[in-house]
Design a protein around this motif. Structure first.
Motif, mmCIF file in Angstrom:
data_model
loop_
_atom_site.group_PDB
_atom_site.id
_atom_site.type_symbol
_atom_site.label_atom_id
_atom_site.label_comp_id
_atom_site.label_asym_id
_atom_site.label_seq_id
_atom_site.Cartn_x
_atom_site.Cartn_y
_atom_site.Cartn_z
ATOM 1 N N GLU A 93 1.031 -1.188 0.016
ATOM 2 C CA GLU A 93 0.001 -0.193 0.046
ATOM 3 C C GLU A 93 0.767 1.108 -0.088
ATOM 4 O O GLU A 93 0.584 2.328 -0.568
ATOM 5 C CB GLU A 93 -1.061 -0.018 1.219
ATOM 6 N N ARG A 140 2.235 1.690 -3.624
ATOM 7 C CA ARG A 140 1.085 2.388 -4.414
ATOM 8 C C ARG A 140 0.889 3.883 -4.180
ATOM 9 O O ARG A 140 0.890 4.722 -5.073
ATOM 10 C CB ARG A 140 -0.239 1.654 -4.023
ATOM 11 N N ARG A 167 3.870 5.913 -5.292
ATOM 12 C CA ARG A 167 3.854 6.010 -7.037
ATOM 13 C C ARG A 167 2.800 7.150 -7.164
ATOM 14 O O ARG A 167 2.981 7.875 -7.948
ATOM 15 C CB ARG A 167 3.370 4.731 -7.542
#
Length: 218
Positions: free
Chosen positions: A126, A129, A132
């Motif tokens: 997580e 993600r 990013r």
């Protein structure tokens, strides 16, 4: 089927979960691995070749894209050049929506633990993600979908290199402070400092990989 397979294979290639760089990708092996027919596997491999994650070799089929120190340096430098343009344009746009999206992405990232298990260097997916998403938000106000697309492609390639050295990443790297300093420079309206901090952020990651003797051993 081919689109779903493409996404699964792409995620595994980026994370280094499929095969080592340079290894041949057997169609039969992939069909068994993903429970898919050979035709959708070939279609997915062709798309991944266009992404630069797979190499098509004459008369020898497909292979996981190779890696090298020189390639890492070139990709990192190119990402720094392009994201400098994108970040400066984003900061100069005066977009309230961009600022709101960036603050939200930073807030979500800062509240997410980086490690699931720090002792064995197991990164929280997580956090990955949201990290990013934060970097995507930094350049999201540049006004050019082409520029964003090029930056995203380079980010994919560098994520793949980073995955090679995850076990060697130091948990003591003050990455949260790096992000905070970058946000402070943006809030102060100082594009020169923001660009310098973003460039050093990427170059530091590249240095970590380059200093790992096993990263390019294949």
């Amino acid at each position: 089927m081919a689109s779903s397979l493409y996404e699964r294979m792409r995620a595994d290639l980026l994370a280094g979960r499929l095969l080592a760089p340079g290894r041949k990708l057997q169609i039969e092996f992939l069909s068994h691995q993903y429970g898919a027919g050979q035709t959708p596997v070939r279609e997915a491999l062709n798309r991944l070749t266009s992404d630069g994650l797979v190499e098509q070799r004459d008369q020898r089929g497909f292979a996981v894209a190779s890696v090298s120190a020189a390639d890492l340096v070139e990709i990192t430098d190119t990402r720094c050049w392009l994201e400098e343009i994108a970040l400066r344009k984003s900061m100069g746009s005066g977009s309230a929506q961009w600022e709101e999206d960036l603050v939200l992405a930073y807030h979500r990232l800062s509240r997410t633990p980086r490690w699931l298990n720090q002792e064995i260097r197991e990164i929280n997916p997580e956090w990955d993600r949201r990290h990013r998403a934060f970097h995507r938000a930094l350049i999201g106000g540049c006004g050019s979908r082409w520029l964003i697309g090029f930056c995203e492609q380079l980010a994919d390639q560098l994520y793949r290199y980073r995955a090679l050295s995850v076990p060697k990443i130091s948990p003591d790297r003050p990455i949260q402070q790096e992000h905070e300093a970058l946000m402070n420079a943006i809030a102060a309206g100082d594009p020169d400092r923001a660009v310098a901090l973003l460039t050093e952020h990427y170059q530091q990651t590249a240095r970590i990989v380059l200093e790992d003797p096993e990263a390019f051993s294949g």
